[in-house]
Motif scaffolding. Structure first.
Motif, PDB file in Angstrom:
ATOM      1  N   ILE A 120      93.041-121.230  -1.090  1.00 15.01           N
ATOM      2  CA  ILE A 120      92.971-121.457   0.462  1.00 15.01           C
ATOM      3  C   ILE A 120      92.376-120.687   1.053  1.00 15.01           C
ATOM      4  CG2 ILE A 120      94.624-122.297   2.161  1.00 15.01           C
ATOM      5  CD1 ILE A 120      96.522-123.466   0.084  1.00 15.01           C
ATOM      6  N   ARG A 121      92.777-119.172   0.734  1.00 15.65           N
ATOM      7  CA  ARG A 121      92.139-118.152   1.716  1.00 15.65           C
ATOM      8  C   ARG A 121      90.607-117.965   1.322  1.00 15.65           C
ATOM      9  NH1 ARG A 121      92.661-114.808   5.577  1.00 15.65           N
ATOM     10  NH2 ARG A 121      92.856-112.391   5.149  1.00 15.65           N
ATOM     11  N   ARG A 122      90.266-118.226   0.110  1.00 11.81           N
ATOM     12  CA  ARG A 122      88.768-118.278  -0.314  1.00 11.81           C
ATOM     13  C   ARG A 122      88.135-119.106   0.412  1.00 11.81           C
ATOM     14  NH1 ARG A 122      89.218-119.510  -5.955  1.00 11.81           N
ATOM     15  NH2 ARG A 122      88.481-121.528  -5.112  1.00 11.81           N
ATOM     16  N   ALA A 123      88.769-120.486   0.543  1.00 14.20           N
ATOM     17  CA  ALA A 123      88.069-121.529   1.456  1.00 14.20           C
ATOM     18  C   ALA A 123      87.801-121.049   2.851  1.00 14.20           C
ATOM     19  CB  ALA A 123      88.688-122.864   1.282  1.00 14.20           C
ATOM     20  N   GLY A 124      88.561-120.081   3.383  1.00 13.75           N
ATOM     21  CA  GLY A 124      88.052-119.680   4.608  1.00 13.75           C
ATOM     22  C   GLY A 124      89.215-119.706   5.593  1.00 13.75           C
ATOM     23  N   ALA A 125      90.535-120.168   5.178  1.00 13.86           N
ATOM     24  CA  ALA A 125      91.821-119.989   6.225  1.00 13.86           C
ATOM     25  C   ALA A 125      92.107-118.425   6.519  1.00 13.86           C
ATOM     26  CB  ALA A 125      92.949-120.737   5.395  1.00 13.86           C
ATOM     27  N   ASP A 126      92.371-118.399   7.972  1.00 11.69           N
ATOM     28  CA  ASP A 126      92.699-117.111   8.371  1.00 11.69           C
ATOM     29  C   ASP A 126      94.315-116.823   8.130  1.00 11.69           C
ATOM     30  OD1 ASP A 126      90.238-116.023   9.440  1.00 11.69           O
ATOM     31  OD2 ASP A 126      90.385-117.795  10.891  1.00 11.69           O
ATOM     32  N   ILE A 127      95.064-117.965   8.338  1.00 15.32           N
ATOM     33  CA  ILE A 127      96.413-118.136   8.322  1.00 15.32           C
ATOM     34  C   ILE A 127      96.633-119.360   7.379  1.00 15.32           C
ATOM     35  CG2 ILE A 127      98.093-118.725   9.930  1.00 15.32           C
ATOM     36  CD1 ILE A 127      96.326-118.056  12.278  1.00 15.32           C
ATOM     37  N   ILE A 128      97.801-119.158   6.719  1.00 19.54           N
ATOM     38  CA  ILE A 128      98.253-120.032   5.685  1.00 19.54           C
ATOM     39  C   ILE A 128      99.871-120.486   5.919  1.00 19.54           C
ATOM     40  CG2 ILE A 128      98.805-120.944   3.450  1.00 19.54           C
ATOM     41  CD1 ILE A 128      96.274-118.827   2.510  1.00 19.54           C
ATOM     42  N   ASP A 149      97.631-111.773   1.210  1.00 22.96           N
ATOM     43  CA  ASP A 149      98.270-110.773   1.719  1.00 22.96           C
ATOM     44  C   ASP A 149      99.514-111.490   2.586  1.00 22.96           C
ATOM     45  OD1 ASP A 149      99.079-109.179   3.987  1.00 22.96           O
ATOM     46  OD2 ASP A 149      97.119-108.407   4.578  1.00 22.96           O
ATOM     47  N   HIS A 150     100.538-111.038   2.603  1.00 22.36           N
ATOM     48  CA  HIS A 150     101.802-111.823   3.260  1.00 22.36           C
ATOM     49  C   HIS A 150     101.661-111.920   4.799  1.00 22.36           C
ATOM     50  CE1 HIS A 150     103.549-107.843   2.733  1.00 22.36           C
ATOM     51  NE2 HIS A 150     104.281-108.347   4.143  1.00 22.36           N
ATOM     52  N   SER A 151     100.780-110.900   5.307  1.00 23.37           N
ATOM     53  CA  SER A 151     100.820-110.759   6.693  1.00 23.37           C
ATOM     54  C   SER A 151     100.003-111.942   7.553  1.00 23.37           C
ATOM     55  CB  SER A 151     100.015-109.356   7.281  1.00 23.37           C
ATOM     56  OG  SER A 151      98.799-109.531   6.758  1.00 23.37           O
ATOM     57  N   ILE A 152      99.516-112.799   6.670  1.00 23.78           N
ATOM     58  CA  ILE A 152      98.924-114.143   7.186  1.00 23.78           C
ATOM     59  C   ILE A 152      99.865-115.232   6.817  1.00 23.78           C
ATOM     60  CG2 ILE A 152      96.695-112.917   7.104  1.00 23.78           C
ATOM     61  CD1 ILE A 152      96.466-115.437   4.698  1.00 23.78           C
ATOM     62  N   LEU A 153     100.831-115.073   6.194  1.00 23.90           N
ATOM     63  CA  LEU A 153     101.568-116.351   5.745  1.00 23.90           C
ATOM     64  C   LEU A 153     102.728-116.602   6.666  1.00 23.90           C
ATOM     65  CD1 LEU A 153     102.099-115.505   1.867  1.00 23.90           C
ATOM     66  CD2 LEU A 153      99.814-116.651   3.175  1.00 23.90           C
ATOM     67  N   ILE A 154     102.838-118.024   6.997  1.00 22.86           N
ATOM     68  CA  ILE A 154     104.116-118.490   7.972  1.00 22.86           C
ATOM     69  C   ILE A 154     104.746-119.342   7.372  1.00 22.86           C
ATOM     70  CG2 ILE A 154     104.250-120.067   9.883  1.00 22.86           C
ATOM     71  CD1 ILE A 154     102.439-117.560  10.802  1.00 22.86           C
ATOM     72  N   GLN A 155     106.089-119.032   7.278  1.00 24.64           N
ATOM     73  CA  GLN A 155     107.222-119.711   6.558  1.00 24.64           C
ATOM     74  C   GLN A 155     107.806-120.955   7.626  1.00 24.64           C
ATOM     75  OE1 GLN A 155     108.876-119.004   3.471  1.00 24.64           O
ATOM     76  NE2 GLN A 155     109.584-120.933   3.807  1.00 24.64           N
ATOM     77  N   PRO A 156     107.632-122.143   7.110  1.00 27.74           N
ATOM     78  CA  PRO A 156     108.273-123.329   7.743  1.00 27.74           C
ATOM     79  C   PRO A 156     109.822-122.961   7.508  1.00 27.74           C
ATOM     80  CG  PRO A 156     106.544-124.187   6.150  1.00 27.74           C
ATOM     81  CD  PRO A 156     106.859-122.717   6.004  1.00 27.74           C
ATOM     82  N   LEU A 197     110.557-108.516   5.691  1.00 23.06           N
ATOM     83  CA  LEU A 197     109.637-108.482   4.697  1.00 23.06           C
ATOM     84  C   LEU A 197     108.165-108.461   5.248  1.00 23.06           C
ATOM     85  CD1 LEU A 197     111.270-111.385   2.662  1.00 23.06           C
ATOM     86  CD2 LEU A 197     110.893-109.142   1.928  1.00 23.06           C
ATOM     87  N   GLY A 198     108.012-108.702   6.472  1.00 26.55           N
ATOM     88  CA  GLY A 198     106.711-108.448   7.045  1.00 26.55           C
ATOM     89  C   GLY A 198     105.779-109.833   7.152  1.00 26.55           C
ATOM     90  N   ILE A 199     106.619-110.930   7.136  1.00 28.89           N
ATOM     91  CA  ILE A 199     106.144-112.215   7.314  1.00 28.89           C
ATOM     92  C   ILE A 199     105.998-112.434   9.116  1.00 28.89           C
ATOM     93  CG2 ILE A 199     106.838-114.679   7.745  1.00 28.89           C
ATOM     94  CD1 ILE A 199     105.904-113.704   4.866  1.00 28.89           C
ATOM     95  N   PRO A 200     104.684-112.743   9.438  1.00 33.01           N
ATOM     96  CA  PRO A 200     104.548-112.648  10.908  1.00 33.01           C
ATOM     97  C   PRO A 200     105.370-113.852  11.783  1.00 33.01           C
ATOM     98  CG  PRO A 200     102.531-113.677   9.739  1.00 33.01           C
ATOM     99  CD  PRO A 200     103.809-113.162   8.709  1.00 33.01           C
TER     100      PRO A 200
END
Ligand code: PBG
Length: 337
Positions: free
Chosen positions: A316-324, A40-47, A84-87
């Motif tokens: 990465i999400r499945r491994a347990g990351a809340d934020i990527i 879900d893109h709402s947990i993705l941070i763009q560098p 776009l909804g990127i947080p």
């Protein structure tokens, strides 16, 4: 006890043909219904990489699809990401000049400080996270001050790291993210933020950051490769996982609000161990080399790009990351995922 046990027991071969796992894999609708992990893109941070100037938008050779931006174009990009909804974005700076002490890192008119102000002006609701480190700003390319013997001198570095974080907060950063791996830097940052009236500014700590070969494309993009030696004297040794848990515990004690594991793909076990051991928000950094690996293979026609990207981020999400933190954040949001 016995009920739990029998409920958890896996079906044996003897249960076939009654039990057929393939029943739930037959259609896209069924697969979606039983999908355990959703991207879900709402947990993705763009560098974003920011440099001085105006109107700059130059593709980075080692990171195709990523750009060097000036504060004005970074502000426009930020507005797009926000729509776009990127947080949030994570900022890295390319300074006008470098010196032994990395002084542009904490200069009020430094590149990150300028970019923070421009982005907050253009997209106030987008979270601006700043990478707090000296390596892009030092002439020697190390993340701290050098001692006469050439090693990175931990304690005198803390003051400069704290000063950098505070100057980012003063410019309007929403979250500061120290990536230098000096011992005690989270505590030093927390104290200096609190004393200056920024008790409300959270710290995202690169708590378990490994000395990884997967930062190569980033160092080209940020001009931050060490001029001599390497970072093994301060970043973590890849074989260690218990040590990562100690690093995280230490950073939490010093006041970290969010902790991060970096890189992600070769460290999924570390993400999982951190998720199980701590109940705080956990971030993972899908680093430049992981991005470049997929992009390069896709260009050769060796794998299906979009499927590979989704598989990587889902893992990465499945491994347990809340934020990527990922260079694919914008693309995932553009795809409507
Ligand atoms: C700065 C820093 C690095 C990255 C994030 N912050 C490079 C390094 O430690 O050498 C790497 C990010 C990436 O590879 O995408 N210390």
């Amino acid at each position: 006890m016995t009920t739990t046990k029998s409920r958890r027991q896996a079906p044996t071969a003897a249960s076939f043909p009654t039990v057929r796992p393939r029943r739930l894999r037959q259609t896209a609708a069924l697969r979606r219904l039983v999908q355990e992990t959703r991207l879900d893109h709402s947990i993705l941070i763009q560098p974003l990489f920011v440099a001085h100037g105006r109107g700059l938008r130059e593709e980075i050779p080692s990171l195709p699809g990523q750009f060097h931006l000036s504060p004005d174009t970074a502000a426009a990009e930020a507005r797009e990401l926000s729509n776009l909804g990127i947080p949030g974005v994570l900022l890295f700076g390319l300074p006008a000049s470098k010196d032994e002490a990395g002084s542009e890192a904490y200069a009020p008119q430094g590149i990150v400080q300028e970019a923070v102000r421009a982005i907050k002006g253009a997209a106030p609701e987008l979270l601006v996270i700043t990478d707090v480190c000296l390596c892009e700003y030092t002439s020697h390319g190390h993340c701290g001050l050098l001692a006469p013997d050439g090693s990175v001198d931990n304690d005198p570095t803390l003051e400069l790291i704290a000063r950098t974080a505070l100057s980012h907060a003063r410019a309007g950063a929403d979250i500061v993210a120290p990536s230098d791996m000096m011992d005690g830097r989270v505590g030093a940052i927390r104290r200096s933020l609190d004393e200056a009236g920024y008790a409300g500014t959270p710290i995202l700590s690169y708590a378990a950051k490994y000395a990884s070969a997967f930062y190569g494309p980033f160092r080209d993009a940020a001009g931050s490769a060490p001029q001599s030696g390497d970072r093994r004297g301060y970043q973590m040794d890849p074989p260690n996982v218990r040590e990562a848990l100690r690093e995280i515990a230490q950073d939490l004690q010093e006041g970290a609000d969010i902790v991060m594991v970096k890189p992600a793909l070769a460290y999924l076990d570390v993400i999982r161990a951190a998720r199980d051991a701590f109940d705080v928000p956990l971030a993972a950094y899908n680093v430049s080399g992981e991005y470049a690996m997929v992009e390069a293979a896709a260009r050769q026609g060796w794998l299906e790009r979009e499927r590979a990207i989704q598989e990587v981020l889902t893992a990465i999400r499945r491994a347990g990351a809340d934020i990527i933190i990922t260079y694919w954040a914008k693309e995932i949001a553009s795809l409507g995922l």
